[in-house]
Design a protein around this motif. Structure first.
Motif, PDB file in Angstrom:
ATOM      1  N   ALA A 106      87.924   4.674  54.503  1.00  0.00           N
ATOM      2  CA  ALA A 106      89.332   5.071  54.430  1.00  0.00           C
ATOM      3  C   ALA A 106      89.458   6.587  54.305  1.00  0.00           C
ATOM      4  CB  ALA A 106      90.012   4.377  53.246  1.00  0.00           C
ATOM      5  N   ILE A 156      95.664   5.885  49.185  1.00  0.00           N
ATOM      6  CA  ILE A 156      94.716   4.764  49.243  1.00  0.00           C
ATOM      7  C   ILE A 156      95.046   3.802  48.112  1.00  0.00           C
ATOM      8  CG2 ILE A 156      92.293   4.066  49.104  1.00  0.00           C
ATOM      9  CD1 ILE A 156      91.522   6.824  50.082  1.00  0.00           C
ATOM     10  N   GLU A 177      93.595  -0.440  51.261  1.00  0.00           N
ATOM     11  CA  GLU A 177      94.619  -0.070  52.253  1.00  0.00           C
ATOM     12  C   GLU A 177      94.832   1.440  52.210  1.00  0.00           C
ATOM     13  OE1 GLU A 177      99.364  -0.904  53.242  1.00  0.00           O
ATOM     14  OE2 GLU A 177      98.290  -2.157  51.785  1.00  0.00           O
ATOM     15  N   ASP A 178      94.864   2.065  53.415  1.00  0.00           N
ATOM     16  CA  ASP A 178      95.118   3.497  53.483  1.00  0.00           C
ATOM     17  C   ASP A 178      96.205   3.758  54.528  1.00  0.00           C
ATOM     18  OD1 ASP A 178      93.930   4.576  56.208  1.00  0.00           O
ATOM     19  OD2 ASP A 178      92.430   3.170  55.451  1.00  0.00           O
ATOM     20  N   GLY A 230      97.601   3.479  59.542  1.00  0.00           N
ATOM     21  CA  GLY A 230      96.568   3.227  58.545  1.00  0.00           C
ATOM     22  C   GLY A 230      95.761   1.974  58.841  1.00  0.00           C
ATOM     23  N   THR A 231      94.951   1.604  57.865  1.00  0.00           N
ATOM     24  CA  THR A 231      94.050   0.452  58.000  1.00  0.00           C
ATOM     25  C   THR A 231      94.029  -0.332  56.691  1.00  0.00           C
ATOM     26  OG1 THR A 231      92.659   1.786  59.471  1.00  0.00           O
ATOM     27  CG2 THR A 231      91.715  -0.272  58.637  1.00  0.00           C
ATOM     28  N   LYS A 232      93.901  -1.647  56.793  1.00  0.00           N
ATOM     29  CA  LYS A 232      93.789  -2.496  55.600  1.00  0.00           C
ATOM     30  C   LYS A 232      92.584  -3.417  55.767  1.00  0.00           C
ATOM     31  CE  LYS A 232      96.779  -5.847  54.771  1.00  0.00           C
ATOM     32  NZ  LYS A 232      98.019  -6.534  54.350  1.00  0.00           N
ATOM     33  N   GLY A 249      89.990   8.078  57.996  1.00  0.00           N
ATOM     34  CA  GLY A 249      91.439   7.923  58.031  1.00  0.00           C
ATOM     35  C   GLY A 249      92.160   9.092  57.408  1.00  0.00           C
TER      36      GLY A 249
END
Length: 685
Positions: A584, A598, A614-615, A673-675, A588
């Motif tokens: 992350a 984050i 999660e970010d 973002g991404t999780k 990210g």
């Protein structure tokens, strides 16, 4: 106190090895045995070759194996299981002294299979004692105790009190140093050893037993329960040792007392402040005896103890002098090894292994002492360099220990598979014979019996295979946990160096303290399959704080834990979430122009604990595009290892662990973002 415990182990196992030398005592003139071989009978030749192999086993592996092979060739023709077992034991010793514990284990297990324990109690006891020693070295506590107790039972069955005393020594050390039973149990075996020594009028063993009792008092926890017994027993041991010029015991007892007076102990009914003058006096006494003993390791330990005392007293120039003397003695040891004139009765051959472990550990302690000295003198760059050397050395020691543990587990698994194949073939042969015999009986009854036997064998094999798979999974997890991300380590060290070069000592000290704690937590947890949820949360928090400092507050984070999760009662595998937090940040948040966020969550769901990272970074696709343009080659090996670990956990708990990685989008469909989400089965403390 760590070095104190190691000294104790050194002596215990040297003394313990004296009993192991009964079978193949040191041969003053091996050539005299060689001259006897041409005229010897077949059985005498086997014995002579095996004696020569045993003589060379501790210091010349190739010669020992050559003589063992000659003995084995003749013994195989004779077909004597007793002789073949004896040779397997000697081969195991040669591998053992070479520290090839895997092959030593194979040879010892082969020896055990051929021993009739009722007729050969001594032989079986000697093998069990060696198996206990191997497991003691690699810190497998339950296996250590099991093998030692089996050895004790063998010796007591045939009334061999002297060999039983060897096991009393081993159990006394194991129970004290491996720390899985109350200290009272270790004390019990110390008094059993003292009783035997007085019965047979053995002053060396008597002094040693009293030293052990006093030593167990010193290493008792901080309650101080046994403090009143420390001085009387050590003084009595010292008097006997002095009367008989046992310089090895004199050195060790004095250094033990020096360590005793170098620490504070204040709790419960016991209050005692450290006495540096007494500690220094006893340490100098230890040096005097160590010089007569000609032990470089003991001299090195004594000098590093003096260096630490000088650091406590802020005598920095004196501390540096003692560290130099310590290092000089270690270098002399590594160049020349143990002095050849150490008496055989204290087990030089066994002490080779302990001496080597001890020298490596002392070398590691020197790095840390020099780090502490540099910190005290405000030499921050030196302090950083020595701290890096300390952790590198400590990591090497831990990796070697884990490698030996893994090697032994693999060897045991292979031995179990081989044994299972033999049993299966034996059962198949018995089944064929059974079918042949039953062909004379009524067809229906014979057929029914065959079917029943076949089902029984299939169920037996299935159960054994399942156990072998579980053991294999455990071994693979241990190997995976030994991995540590060097990218983060080097970047963190670079950040500390940057603080120092920019004359920001306060930030450097804070960062260095957090970094040291995180590395220590990772090293401590690497040998554990599960850790407390609270410890895992603390490690993650420490890691995030380090990354925040490194990236100059480029991101903020939150860490949420469900109220229903008992942080002190639930266990989780260590460092599972960290690789995804690293991704992350590195892939990210790092490329985001504004402050990133984050969020780490630990949630309860059914019979699982859910991890969520999660970010709001640039997203995976954008990160790949940026890294492609800049030709960035950083990739997290720990992520792929974590995926494998999750698969292993799934096999272990017979549950499919699902890992979900979601690319987040905003209302306009742009990456936001991404999780990462995954769950693991609940394990209670």
């Amino acid at each position: 106190m760590k070095s104190l415990v190691i000294i104790l182990v050194l002596v215990i196992l040297r003394i313990q090895s004296a009993g192991q030398l009964h079978d193949h005592a040191h041969i003053e003139n091996p050539d005299s045995l060689l001259k006897q071989i041409p005229e010897a009978s077949t059985l005498e030749k086997i014995s002579l070759f095996n004696q020569l192999a045993a003589h060379y086993s501790s210091f010349h592996f190739d010669s020992s194996m050559a003589y063992s092979n000659q003995a084995m060739r003749i013994a195989m023709v004779q077909g004597s299981s007793q002789l073949i077992s004896m040779i397997h034991k000697t081969i195991g010793d040669a591998y053992y002294y070479k520290m090839d514990f895997g092959n030593a284990l194979i040879s010892y297990l082969a020896a055990l299979k051929l021993i009739d324990e009722k007729a050969e109690g001594k032989a079986a006891g000697d093998v069990y004692l060696q198996l206990g020693n191997i497991n003691f070295f690699i810190k497998r506590t339950e296996k250590t105790k099991t093998y030692y107790q089996k050895a004790l039972a063998c010796y007591q069955t045939i009334g061999d009190e002297d060999s039983a005393a060897d096991v009393f020594e081993a159990l006394c050390v194991a129970l004290d140093n491996l720390g899985y039973e109350p200290i009272d149990t270790a004390m019990y075996y110390g008094f059993k050893l003292l009783e035997h020594a007085r019965k047979v009028s053995d002053p060396y063993r008597e002094a040693f037993a009293m030293m052990m009792i006093g030593q167990n008092c010193i290493t008792e926890d901080m309650s101080g329960k046994y403090d009143p017994y420390v001085i009387p027993y050590n003084d009595s041991a010292l008097k006997i040792a002095s009367d008989h010029s046992f310089h090895d015991l004199i050195a060790i007892i004095n250094l033990n007392l020096g360590s005793f007076y170098s620490i504070d102990k204040s709790s419960g009914t016991c209050e005692r402040n450290k006495d540096l003058s007494k500690s220094r006096f006893y340490t100098f006494q230890a040096i005097s005896a160590a010089e007569k003993w000609e032990s470089n390791n003991m001299l090195a330990l004594s000098y590093i103890n003096l260096a630490n005392l000088s650091l406590d007293e802020e005598k920095y120039q004196e501390a540096e002098k003692y560290l130099d003397q310590c290092e000089a003695n270690l270098n002399d040891y590594f160049e020349h090894g143990v002095k050849s004139n150490i008496q055989v009765r204290i087990g030089y051959s066994f002490s080779k292994i302990i001496d080597y472990y001890l020298a490596q550990r002392t070398q590691t302690d020197i790095f840390y002492a020099r780090h502490a000295l540099a910190m005290a003198k405000q030499e921050m760059q030196k302090a950083l360099d020595y701290l890096q050397l300390y952790y590198q050395s400590l990591d090497t020691l831990n990796a070697a220990q884990q490698s030996r543990q893994f090697e032994l587990l693999m060897t045991e698994a292979e031995a179990e598979k081989t044994e299972q194949k033999i049993r299966t073939l034996s059962q198949e042969n018995e089944l064929k014979q059974l079918r042949l015999n039953q062909s004379l009986l009524v067809f229906a009854g014979g057929g029914g019996l065959i079917i029943f036997s076949s089902l029984f064998i299939l169920m037996f094999i299935h159960r054994k295979r399942s156990k072998a798979e579980q053991k294999s999974v455990l071994m693979e997890q241990r190997l995976l946990r030994a991995q540590m991300n060097p990218h983060f380590l080097f970047n963190s060290l670079a950040s500390i160096q940057n603080y120092i070069l920019n004359e920001r000592p306060d930030e450097a000290s804070t960062y260095l303290s957090r970094f040291s704690q995180l590395v220590r937590d990772v090293l401590d947890n690497s040998v554990e399959e599960f850790v407390l949820l609270r410890n895992e949360i603390n490690a993650i928090t420490n890691y995030l704080e380090l990354q925040k400092a490194r990236y100059e507050d480029q991101f903020v984070y939150s860490l949420e834990v469900d109220n229903v999760l008992d942080e002190d009662g639930l266990l989780v595998p260590p460092m599972l979430a960290q690789p995804f937090i690293e991704n992350a940040i590195e892939h990210g948040i790092k490329y985001k122009e504004t402050t990133g966020h984050i969020n780490i969550r630990f949630m309860a769901g059914g019979d699982l604990i859910w991890f969520e990272v999660e970010d709001d970074g640039v997203g995976r696709e954008k990160a790949r595009e940026i890294e492609s343009k800049h030709k960035t080659k950083h990739r997290s090996m720990s992520t792929s290892i974590t995926v494998e670990r999750l698969a292993m956990l799934g096999k272990k708990f017979k549950k499919k662990i699902k890992l979900e990685i979601t690319d987040l989008k905003d209302d306009q469909g742009n990456a936001s973002g991404t999780k990462v989400t995954f769950g693991i089965p609940v394990v209670e403390r």
